[in-house]
Design a protein around this motif. Structure first.
Motif, PDB file in Angstrom:
ATOM      1  N   TYR A   1     -40.961  -8.505 -41.708  1.00 10.45           N
ATOM      2  CA  TYR A   1     -40.308  -9.775 -41.437  1.00 10.45           C
ATOM      3  C   TYR A   1     -38.844  -9.588 -41.029  1.00 10.45           C
ATOM      4  N   GLU A   2     -38.225  -8.524 -41.483  1.00  8.10           N
ATOM      5  CA  GLU A   2     -36.881  -8.212 -40.997  1.00  8.10           C
ATOM      6  C   GLU A   2     -36.899  -7.962 -39.493  1.00  8.10           C
TER       7      GLU A   2
ATOM      8  N   THR B   1     -47.030 -12.969 -52.007  1.00  9.21           N
ATOM      9  CA  THR B   1     -46.977 -12.113 -53.203  1.00  9.21           C
ATOM     10  C   THR B   1     -47.896 -12.652 -54.291  1.00  9.21           C
TER      11      THR B   1
ATOM     12  N   ARG C   1     -36.071 -16.689 -40.522  1.00  5.90           N
ATOM     13  CA  ARG C   1     -35.662 -15.911 -41.700  1.00  5.90           C
ATOM     14  C   ARG C   1     -35.932 -16.699 -42.986  1.00  5.90           C
ATOM     15  N   ALA C   2     -35.521 -17.955 -43.017  1.00  6.42           N
ATOM     16  CA  ALA C   2     -35.731 -18.780 -44.212  1.00  6.42           C
ATOM     17  C   ALA C   2     -37.217 -18.975 -44.496  1.00  6.42           C
ATOM     18  N   GLN C   3     -37.992 -19.182 -43.444  1.00  5.62           N
ATOM     19  CA  GLN C   3     -39.423 -19.437 -43.636  1.00  5.62           C
ATOM     20  C   GLN C   3     -40.154 -18.190 -44.106  1.00  5.62           C
ATOM     21  N   THR C   4     -39.772 -17.028 -43.600  1.00  5.48           N
ATOM     22  CA  THR C   4     -40.454 -15.805 -44.035  1.00  5.48           C
ATOM     23  C   THR C   4     -40.161 -15.497 -45.510  1.00  5.48           C
ATOM     24  N   ILE C   5     -39.027 -15.929 -46.005  1.00  6.33           N
ATOM     25  CA  ILE C   5     -38.747 -15.756 -47.437  1.00  6.33           C
ATOM     26  C   ILE C   5     -39.760 -16.550 -48.253  1.00  6.33           C
ATOM     27  N   HIS C   6     -39.994 -17.798 -47.857  1.00 10.35           N
ATOM     28  CA  HIS C   6     -40.998 -18.620 -48.553  1.00 10.35           C
ATOM     29  C   HIS C   6     -42.396 -18.051 -48.357  1.00 10.35           C
TER      30      HIS C   6
ATOM     31  N   THR D   1     -42.123  -7.193 -46.237  1.00 11.51           N
ATOM     32  CA  THR D   1     -40.690  -7.507 -46.211  1.00 11.51           C
ATOM     33  C   THR D   1     -40.019  -6.850 -45.011  1.00 11.51           C
TER      34      THR D   1
ATOM     35  N   HIS E   1     -43.278 -15.027 -47.845  1.00  8.09           N
ATOM     36  CA  HIS E   1     -43.411 -13.796 -48.640  1.00  8.09           C
ATOM     37  C   HIS E   1     -43.668 -14.126 -50.109  1.00  8.09           C
ATOM     38  N   GLU E   2     -42.988 -15.139 -50.622  1.00  2.00           N
ATOM     39  CA  GLU E   2     -43.205 -15.535 -52.021  1.00  2.00           C
ATOM     40  C   GLU E   2     -44.648 -15.946 -52.255  1.00  2.00           C
TER      41      GLU E   2
END
Length: 260
Positions: free
Chosen positions: A87-88, A234, A223-228, A84, A230-231
């Motif tokens: 990716y920031e 996980t 930013r949007a893609q790294t959220i997906h 996380t 990361h999911e």
């Protein structure tokens, strides 16, 4: 004296070109701290009067070999919290306004490939290899690569890299648009600097404005893609296949995957 950022990043000005060096040899493995220091350095270049382009280069055998999954102490490889935070920093890197030319020697693998794609251009030595090897680890691609790689080489070639995990040679990368120039290793940094100077000799406000138009909402898209990403990472991190993938890569053998 060259300004330094953390332990492993320095900046030297060559006229209007900032030469940014990562010095964490031999493989320049990514870490949250290293990417934060690199983002700090490039943001300083953005704010520096006279800085119009940047060269991103690395000491050692590899440009950047990604995360060190063989090390239990690696901040990125050891848990999702580190990813996380990584990716920031990736979003900060994609937010830089100064055009960047990467000088790529050796491996640009995983997050190291993601870092190479932060740059606007890649000058590579013949020995350079590019790989999105996440599936060999039983893992999902990250660092925004599922957005940035298809944008650069097209969907089908990105599919090939993601689903096989193969290493792409510099010459093949040149044909694909992944690489912009291939030069002998001894000329690599000079060639990257020459390209950066060619950018820097132009009107800086016009260069920045044109680049913003071409990149569009790239940082926000990453930013949007790294959220997906990361999911999905996980979920996969909890599988037996991930554990086997890490072992097999560390042991330099094919993975014996079970689909669990």
């Amino acid at each position: 004296m060259k300004p330094t950022y953390g332990e492993h990043v320095s900046v030297a000005m060559d006229g209007h070109v900032a030469v940014v060096t990562i010095d964490k040899p031999p493989h320049n493995f990514v870490s949250v701290a290293l990417m934060r220091d690199l983002a700090d350095a490039l943001e300083a270049v953005d704010g520096a009067h006279g800085g119009r382009a940047a060269v991103l280069q690395a000491a050692g055998k590899s440009f950047c070999a990604g995360a060190d999954f063989a090390s239990p102490d690696d901040s990125v490889a050891s848990g999702m919290g580190g990813i996380t935070a990584l990716y920031e920093q990736a979003v900060r890197l994609f937010s830089i306004e100064t055009p960047i030319v990467a000088a790529v020697q050796g491996a640009a693998i995983g997050a190291g490939l993601g870092l190479a794609l932060v740059a606007d251009f890649r000058v590579a030595a013949p020995e350079a290899r590019f790989s999105a090897n996440f599936v060999k680890l039983g893992f999902h691609p990250g660092f925004g690569l599922t957005h940035t790689l298809p944008r650069l080489v097209g969907g089908q070639r990105a599919n090939l890299m993601f689903l096989t995990g193969r290493r792409v040679k510099a010459e093949d990368g040149l044909a694909w648009g992944l690489v912009d120039e291939v030069v002998p290793a001894e000329n690599l940094r000079a060639a990257a600097l020459t390209l950066a100077r060619e950018i820097a000799e132009n009107a800086p406000l016009a260069v920045i404005s044109t680049r913003k138009t071409l990149r569009g909402q790239l940082a926000q898209d990453v930013r949007a893609q790294t959220i997906h990403e990361h999911e999905q990472q996980t979920i996969l991190r909890a599988t037996d296949d991930f554990q086997e993938g890490v072992r097999s890569v560390a042991e330099r053998r094919a993975g014996n995957f079970s689909g669990r």
